[in-house]
Each structure stands twice: as structure tokens, then as C-alpha cells.
Enzyme design. Structure first.
Site, short mmCIF file in Angstrom:
data_model
loop_
_atom_site.label_atom_id
_atom_site.label_comp_id
_atom_site.label_asym_id
_atom_site.label_seq_id
_atom_site.Cartn_x
_atom_site.Cartn_y
_atom_site.Cartn_z
N LYS A 41 0.85 -1.20 0.00
CA LYS A 41 0.00 0.00 0.00
C LYS A 41 0.88 1.25 0.00
O LYS A 41 2.09 1.17 0.24
CB LYS A 41 -0.93 -0.02 1.21
CG LYS A 41 -0.23 -0.02 2.55
CD LYS A 41 -1.19 -0.31 3.69
CE LYS A 41 -0.44 -0.55 4.97
NZ LYS A 41 -0.84 0.26 6.07
N TYR A 263 15.31 30.88 4.49
CA TYR A 263 14.18 31.63 5.05
C TYR A 263 14.33 31.80 6.56
O TYR A 263 14.69 30.84 7.27
CB TYR A 263 12.87 30.89 4.82
CG TYR A 263 12.37 30.92 3.39
CD1 TYR A 263 11.99 32.12 2.79
CD2 TYR A 263 12.25 29.73 2.67
CE1 TYR A 263 11.51 32.13 1.49
CE2 TYR A 263 11.76 29.73 1.38
CZ TYR A 263 11.40 30.94 0.79
OH TYR A 263 10.92 30.94 -0.49
N MET A 311 11.03 24.66 -0.05
CA MET A 311 10.29 23.72 -0.90
C MET A 311 11.21 22.97 -1.87
O MET A 311 11.03 21.79 -2.14
CB MET A 311 9.19 24.46 -1.67
CG MET A 311 8.21 23.53 -2.35
SD MET A 311 6.98 24.38 -3.32
CE MET A 311 6.03 25.22 -2.09
C1 LIG Z 1 -3.81 -4.24 8.50
C2 LIG Z 1 -2.33 -4.18 8.26
N1 LIG Z 1 -1.64 -5.32 8.19
C3 LIG Z 1 -0.30 -5.33 7.98
C4 LIG Z 1 0.40 -4.15 7.84
C5 LIG Z 1 1.90 -4.20 7.65
O1 LIG Z 1 2.55 -3.68 8.77
P1 LIG Z 1 4.14 -3.52 8.82
O2 LIG Z 1 4.50 -2.53 7.78
O3 LIG Z 1 4.40 -3.03 10.20
O4 LIG Z 1 4.73 -4.88 8.55
C6 LIG Z 1 -0.28 -2.95 7.93
C7 LIG Z 1 0.45 -1.68 7.81
O5 LIG Z 1 0.24 -0.70 8.42
C8 LIG Z 1 -1.69 -2.95 8.14
O6 LIG Z 1 -2.38 -1.81 8.21
#
Ligand SMILES: Cc1ncc(COP(=O)(O)O)c(C=O)c1O
Length: 376
Positions: A41, A263, A311
Site C-alpha cells: 500500500k 528563510y 520547498m
Molecule cells: C492491517 C495491516 N496489516 C499489515 C500491515 C503491515 O505492517 P508492517 O508494515 O508493520 O509490517 C499494515 C500496515 O500498516 C496494516 O495496516
């Protein structure tokens, strides 16, 4: 002098071979038959979701997880065909998108199971909130009802049962064990009734901390990128940081005592020195909180970032005579010579976690992929 042809103003170099090896290394923690789901993700924690996914699959992952429906669509669009779990909450429109991408989805109420069924069906993982207090139901009886509804609904497949730990990275904390017990007490009887379902709970920290948390699958994010789940030194845990953040010296300036940089004049030279200006800033994800609060590697030596992060630029004190010339490479995260700056170090400076440091690299920073230095 102009920058050399290989120099870029801001560049994230990602070693896909490191991700592959990190996955293989994490697999050594797992008993035979325990699957590894790579969490890609947030664009693979800033590393690039598709590239991270392919590398993780190369290292032995067999599942992928994302938070959002569109992230699953992007993986499918890249031709990735393995099981993908969308872990996040989904609006009705997002549920449609996720199911069309043939992603598994997470349920914690019966209405959601109905919504899956009315969209032609799909695979569902039921989430017990064993203590994180975000998604999932806290009520084990309700979780079982949702599971049975999934198993009974036309075209819906009960594929898994899951939870998520709140304190896996806080070693010695007792709450982790309580969550583990709560989940096992609910999920193991459920698996006896539905032997094909996949039980999963552990993130990276939980996987390293306690083998009894592995169940049938672990969901690993941070560790596969070579970031330390406990915020310590990943290398000491045999994990290889996969990402480096580089810029270059675009200008060198002589700074007399009393002259300032940036800045707000937050750096005023106490002695004659030289600053090197690197054309990278918070518009790239180098946070302003690093103002007068970071080191950068130039010529294999740590140099203090001085003045305000703006920036598009930062300034670094390179001393007198200047220990750099224009065009020199500068490393904000990664190794140069014998020195290295980790995402964990940057996180400590910012009082945050390594996750936020790599996720915070913005789209303006090109990602370039390699395998141990060779083009990937
Ligand atoms: C539901 C869930 N499972 C697994 C993970 C993976 O966690 P990690 O990156 O600590 O291994 C996450 C990440 O935040 C998560 O939200």
C-alpha cells in the site's frame, strides 16, 4: 560548473534485489506452509507498488495487500495476478472497484457481506478488532455471524479471518499477548468449522517477535523494504534498506561570519564557512522539521544541514575550505563511503517513524530501480 550527466536534482534509487532478499530473509522466520503477504500500500511505502510487488513475489511472497481499491486496480493493470487483499474500509463505489479487480475484501458487518453478494460476489476476510480499535468488530460473536453469513451467501467465499496488532513493535508490552489470545480464541474454532480459511494477524514486528502470531499467513510491510519494524538498525536484523535518497551540490557559497542561509535566517554562521545548496526540499518530501536538524553525506562525510528546509532547496555546511564541488553527489538517506544515514535516523530527528519518512517522499522524486547497481 554544471552537474554531471548522471546527476538528478532529487532521486530515489530503489534496489529491488534488496526487497527480494528481505522477503526471503523474513520467510526464514516462518514454518513451512505459512504464507507471506507483501504489503505494498501507499505506493509500496514510497518505493513503488508494482516494482515492490514484483520483487516481493520474486522473494517468495504469494499474496499482496493494499489499503485502497485503486491500489488493487493498479496492480492488476500491471499484469500482477496473485491474490490481492484490500485491507481498508471501502465505500460502496470502492467495493465495486475492488471486486472488479478480483481483490479479496475485509468485512466486519453483515450488510457489507450482502453488498459483496449483490455485486456478483467475491472473497471475504472477516476482521476481529482484538484491540487496535480501528476497523473490525470487537464482538467475537458478531464476527462469527459475519463469517457464517459470508460462507452462506451466494457467490461469496469466506476466505480468511484476521486481526491487527496495536503494540507489536513495543517489546515487552503485555497487550500484544492479550490481542493474540483474543484472536486465537475466536479464529481457531472458526477454522475448525471452515478448514480452508486463512488466518492472519502478524505485521513485521509481530512476525519477528512471536511465532505463535504467524497462523497461516503474515502480512509484512516495513521489513520487506529493509526498514526496521522496531525503529532500530535494520542492518543489525539482517534487513537491507532498499531505498536511497540522493541529490547533488548545485552551488557552493562562501559564507562570512554573521551571514545567513535560508528563510527566516535560521542559520547564521558563527565562523567563516561554505554552504552547499542541494536542489531538494519539502516539495520532494524532505520535511521542514529537518531544518538545522539533519546530516547529509557529501564526499563520504556527514555534513550538517543548516538553515531552513525550503520547498526546493536545502543548504549544508561543508566547511572551509569547502569539502565539495558543484556536481558532487549528496545522500540524504543511504550510504556513501563508510557512512550511512538511515530512514530510522531521519525519523528520530523528526520524532516520527521510518514508515512516514519513505511514504512521505513525494511524486516529484523520480524512482529509479536497480538490482545491486545493475539496471532493473
Ligand atoms: C492491517 C495491516 N496489516 C499489515 C500491515 C503491515 O505492517 P508492517 O508494515 O508493520 O509490517 C499494515 C500496515 O500498516 C496494516 O495496516
Amino acid at each position: 560548473m554544471t552537474a554531471g550527466p548522471t546527476t538528478m536534482r532529487a532521486l530515489a534509487r530503489v534496489n529491488v534485489a534488496a526487497i527480494e532478499r528481505n522477503v526471503a530473509r523474513m520467510r526464514l522466520e516462518l514454518a513451512d506452509g505459512v504464507a507471506l503477504c507483501a504489503v505494498v500500500k501507499a505506493d509500496g511505502y514510497g518505493h513503488g507498488a508494482q516494482q515492490a510487488a514484483r520483487a516481493a513475489l520474486g522473494g517468495g511472497a504469494t499474496w499482496l495487500a493494499v489499503a485502497a481499491a485503486d491500489e488493487a486496480v493498479a496492480l492488476r493493470g500491471a499484469g500482477i495476478d496473485v491474490p490481492v487483499l484490500v485491507m481498508g474500509a471501502l465505500t460502496p463505489a470502492e467495493l465495486t472497484v475492488a471486486l472488479e479487480a478480483r481483490a479479496d475484501v475485509v468485512a466486519w458487518d453483515e450488510d457489507f457481506v450482502d453488498a459483496v453478494a449483490t455485486r456478483g460476489g467475491g472473497s471475504v476476510h472477516v476482521k476481529l478488532d482484538s484491540g487496535m480499535g480501528r476497523l473490525g468488530t470487537r464482538d467475537a460473536a458478531e464476527a462469527t455471524r459475519v463469517a457464517e453469513a459470508s460462507a452462506g451467501a451466494a457467490n461469496v467465499r469466506l476466505a480468511g479471518a484476521m486481526t491487527h496488532f496495536a503494540t507489536a513493535d513495543e517489546r515487552g508490552d503485555a497487550f500484544f499477548g492479550e490481542q493474540l489470545e483474543r484472536f486465537a480464541a475466536w479464529a481457531e474454532p472458526l477454522r475448525r468449522a471452515h478448514p480452508h480459511i486463512v488466518l492472519h494477524a502478524a505485521n513485521s514486528a509481530a512476525t519477528l517477535r512471536d511465532a505463535t502470531a504467524h497462523f497461516d499467513m503474515v502480512r509484512l510491510g516495513v521489513a520487506i523494504y529493509g526498514l526496521d519494524p522496531f525503529g532500530d538498525d535494520a542492518v543489525a536484523r539482517d534487513l537491507e534498506p532498499a531505498l536511497e535518497l540522493r541529490s547533488y551540490v548545485a552551488a557552493i557559497k562562501a559564507v562570512a561570519r554573521g551571514e545567513s542561509a535560508g528563510y527566516g535566517r535560521r542559520f547564521i554562521a558563527e565562523r567563516a564557512t561554505h554552504t552547499a545548496t542541494l536542489p531538494i526540499g519539502y516539495g520532494d518530501g524532505v520535511r521542514r522539521g529537518l531544518t538545522n536538524n539533519a546530516d547529509v553525506l557529501v564526499g563520504g562525510v556527514r555534513r550538517p544541514l543548516v538553515g531552513t528546509v525550503s520547498m526546493d532547496n536545502v543548504t549544508v555546511d561543508v566547511g572551509t575550505p569547502p569539502a565539495a564541488v558543484t556536481g558532487d553527489e549528496a545522500v540524504l538517506i543511504g550510504a556513501q563511503g563508510d557512512e550511512r544515514i538511515t530512514a530510522e535516523e531521519v525519523a528520530q530527528r523528526l520524532r516520527t517513524i521510518n514508515y512516514e519518512v519513505t511514504c512521505g517522499l513525494l511524486a516529484r522524486v523520480p524512482r529509479v530501480y536497480h538490482r545491486d547497481g545493475d539496471p532493473a
